[in-house]
Design a protein around this motif. Structure first.
Motif, PDB file in Angstrom:
ATOM      1  N   ILE A  51       0.822  -1.218   0.000  1.00 47.89           N
ATOM      2  CA  ILE A  51       0.000   0.000   0.000  1.00 47.89           C
ATOM      3  C   ILE A  51       0.853   1.265   0.000  1.00 47.89           C
ATOM      4  CG2 ILE A  51      -1.594   1.378   1.409  1.00 47.89           C
ATOM      5  CD1 ILE A  51      -3.005  -1.227   2.136  1.00 47.89           C
ATOM      6  N   HIS A  52       1.866   1.267   0.837  1.00 46.69           N
ATOM      7  CA  HIS A  52       2.647   2.499   0.975  1.00 46.69           C
ATOM      8  C   HIS A  52       3.312   2.885  -0.350  1.00 46.69           C
ATOM      9  CE1 HIS A  52       4.746   5.653   2.993  1.00 46.69           C
ATOM     10  NE2 HIS A  52       5.927   5.169   2.666  1.00 46.69           N
ATOM     11  N   ARG A  53       3.934   1.890  -0.972  1.00 52.10           N
ATOM     12  CA  ARG A  53       4.607   2.205  -2.240  1.00 52.10           C
ATOM     13  C   ARG A  53       3.602   2.455  -3.360  1.00 52.10           C
ATOM     14  NH1 ARG A  53       8.608  -2.462  -2.672  1.00 52.10           N
ATOM     15  NH2 ARG A  53       7.118  -3.317  -1.210  1.00 52.10           N
ATOM     16  N   ALA A  54       2.489   1.760  -3.302  1.00 55.20           N
ATOM     17  CA  ALA A  54       1.439   2.011  -4.306  1.00 55.20           C
ATOM     18  C   ALA A  54       0.939   3.443  -4.183  1.00 55.20           C
ATOM     19  CB  ALA A  54       0.300   1.019  -4.117  1.00 55.20           C
ATOM     20  N   ALA A  55       0.791   3.908  -2.956  1.00 55.65           N
ATOM     21  CA  ALA A  55       0.303   5.277  -2.751  1.00 55.65           C
ATOM     22  C   ALA A  55       1.327   6.290  -3.256  1.00 55.65           C
ATOM     23  CB  ALA A  55      -0.006   5.499  -1.273  1.00 55.65           C
ATOM     24  N   GLN A  56       2.589   5.954  -3.135  1.00 54.11           N
ATOM     25  CA  GLN A  56       3.622   6.861  -3.675  1.00 54.11           C
ATOM     26  C   GLN A  56       3.519   6.940  -5.197  1.00 54.11           C
ATOM     27  OE1 GLN A  56       7.071   5.027  -1.864  1.00 54.11           O
ATOM     28  NE2 GLN A  56       7.191   6.614  -0.275  1.00 54.11           N
ATOM     29  N   ILE A  57       3.285   5.784  -5.823  1.00 59.66           N
ATOM     30  CA  ILE A  57       3.125   5.794  -7.283  1.00 59.66           C
ATOM     31  C   ILE A  57       1.878   6.572  -7.679  1.00 59.66           C
ATOM     32  CG2 ILE A  57       2.680   4.304  -9.292  1.00 59.66           C
ATOM     33  CD1 ILE A  57       4.396   2.154  -7.850  1.00 59.66           C
ATOM     34  N   ALA A  58       0.836   6.458  -6.850  1.00 59.35           N
ATOM     35  CA  ALA A  58      -0.448   7.113  -7.183  1.00 59.35           C
ATOM     36  C   ALA A  58      -0.370   8.635  -7.071  1.00 59.35           C
ATOM     37  CB  ALA A  58      -1.541   6.589  -6.268  1.00 59.35           C
ATOM     38  N   GLU A  59       0.637   9.138  -6.375  1.00 57.17           N
ATOM     39  CA  GLU A  59       0.755  10.602  -6.235  1.00 57.17           C
ATOM     40  C   GLU A  59       0.826  11.240  -7.617  1.00 57.17           C
ATOM     41  OE1 GLU A  59       3.927  11.985  -3.635  1.00 57.17           O
ATOM     42  OE2 GLU A  59       3.102  10.703  -2.054  1.00 57.17           O
ATOM     43  N   GLY A  60       0.012  12.264  -7.811  1.00 52.76           N
ATOM     44  CA  GLY A  60       0.010  12.949  -9.092  1.00 52.76           C
ATOM     45  C   GLY A  60      -0.704  12.182 -10.179  1.00 52.76           C
ATOM     46  N   SER A  61      -1.378  11.096  -9.795  1.00 54.37           N
ATOM     47  CA  SER A  61      -2.130  10.316 -10.773  1.00 54.37           C
ATOM     48  C   SER A  61      -3.604  10.370 -10.427  1.00 54.37           C
ATOM     49  CB  SER A  61      -1.643   8.868 -10.776  1.00 54.37           C
ATOM     50  OG  SER A  61      -2.401   8.109 -11.683  1.00 54.37           O
ATOM     51  N   ASP A  62      -4.423   9.781 -11.282  1.00 58.47           N
ATOM     52  CA  ASP A  62      -5.861   9.816 -11.073  1.00 58.47           C
ATOM     53  C   ASP A  62      -6.386   8.555 -10.421  1.00 58.47           C
ATOM     54  OD1 ASP A  62      -6.522  12.307 -11.803  1.00 58.47           O
ATOM     55  OD2 ASP A  62      -6.843  11.825 -13.922  1.00 58.47           O
ATOM     56  N   PHE A  63      -5.532   7.776  -9.780  1.00 56.81           N
ATOM     57  CA  PHE A  63      -6.087   6.640  -9.043  1.00 56.81           C
ATOM     58  C   PHE A  63      -5.695   6.735  -7.576  1.00 56.81           C
ATOM     59  CE2 PHE A  63      -1.898   4.936 -10.094  1.00 56.81           C
ATOM     60  CZ  PHE A  63      -1.565   4.140  -9.011  1.00 56.81           C
ATOM     61  N   ARG A  64      -6.504   6.098  -6.771  1.00 55.66           N
ATOM     62  CA  ARG A  64      -6.213   6.071  -5.348  1.00 55.66           C
ATOM     63  C   ARG A  64      -6.007   4.638  -4.891  1.00 55.66           C
ATOM     64  NH1 ARG A  64     -10.111  10.148  -2.306  1.00 55.66           N
ATOM     65  NH2 ARG A  64     -11.719   9.441  -3.747  1.00 55.66           N
TER      66      ARG A  64
END
Ligand SMILES: O=C(CO)COP(=O)(O)O
Length: 251
Positions: A51-64
């Motif tokens: 989750i933590h790394r996924a959330a970092q990838i999601a930054e600036g993107s349109d998915f949560r």
């Protein structure tokens, strides 16, 4: 409040994905970035280790990013469990609760799911509460009653105060390649809507009702066009970015 306007397409990775799977999220980010203005909101629920790394990838993107379960307590001596606050801290915005696999594998009852839903709301997460009948229950003509009981038992009164997301996932359609018929989906979603409006009023009208169970690129558009289907909870087809993106585009 009125009926939900933006559909939600949520991916449930279940117990799949190690570090290498994050490449799929980076790919999803690229695909979403190339397609601005899509109708759907997009959520990915990886295993908690990612989750933590996924959330970092999601930054600036349109998915949560969301979790797949949380404990009903905020902290304490509960080995192996994870709290809503921990999910939030890791970067999650949502949490799936009461999935039929958790009900089966971990004996989660409606009462447990209700307590977890309260904890999620108190912890600042949007709960996605799952309900679904077994094949035997459907064959015996009890599907509507089972779903009514699960909704009544799994949703706390507090659900009416926040964004409400319910996933209807017939157990026999999960991971089997068999989807419910469009008529059955329409009937069940209308049934759920009526029950939610009866109990929660406008909040029930605004609740997002997701369908889950063998949603894939080839059937997503027709399922998402069914009245009162406000999105999808996607298992297997969410693991590959291109397949998942095709479902997002179909919404
Ligand atoms: O259980 C599901 C999503 O939570 C559905 O899984 P499948 O899409 O693999 O059938």
């Amino acid at each position: 409040m009125s009926t939900p306007t933006r559909p939600l397409i949520a991916g449930n990775w279940k117990m799949n994905g190690t570090d290498a799977a994050l490449d799929e999220l980076a790919r999803l980010k690229t695909l979403l970035g190339e397609a601005p203005g899509l109708a759907a909101e997009v959520l990915v629920c990886p295993p908690s280790t990612l989750i933590h790394r996924a959330a970092q990838i999601a930054e600036g993107s349109d998915f949560r990013v969301g979790g797949q379960d949380c404990h009903w307590l905020a902290s304490g001596a509960h080995t192996g469990d994870i709290s809503a606050a921990m999910l939030l801290d890791a970067g999650a915005s949502h949490v799936i609760l009461g999935h039929s696999e958790r009900r089966a594998d971990h004996g989660e009852t409606d009462a447990i799911v209700r307590e977890k839903t309260k904890a999620a709301l108190a912890g600042g997460l949007v709960p996605i509460v799952c309900v679904g009948e077994t094949e035997a229950e459907r064959v015996e003509g009890r599907a509507n009653r089972v779903i009514a009981e699960q909704l009544a038992g799994s949703l706390p009164d507090e659900s009416g105060a926040g964004p409400m997301v319910i996933a209807y996932e017939p157990v026999w359609a999960i991971g089997t390649g068999r989807t419910a018929t469009l008529a059955d989906i329409a009937e069940m979603h209308a049934h759920m809507r009526a029950l939610l409006v009866e109990r929660f009023g406008e909040a029930g009208r605004a609740a997002r009702l997701l369908y889950g169970g063998s949603v894939k690129p080839s059937n997503a558009a027709e399922i998402l066009a069914v009245p009162d289907v406000d999105g999808a909870l996607v298992g297997g087809a969410s693991l590959m970015a291109d397949d998942f993106f095709s479902i997002v585009v179909a919404a």
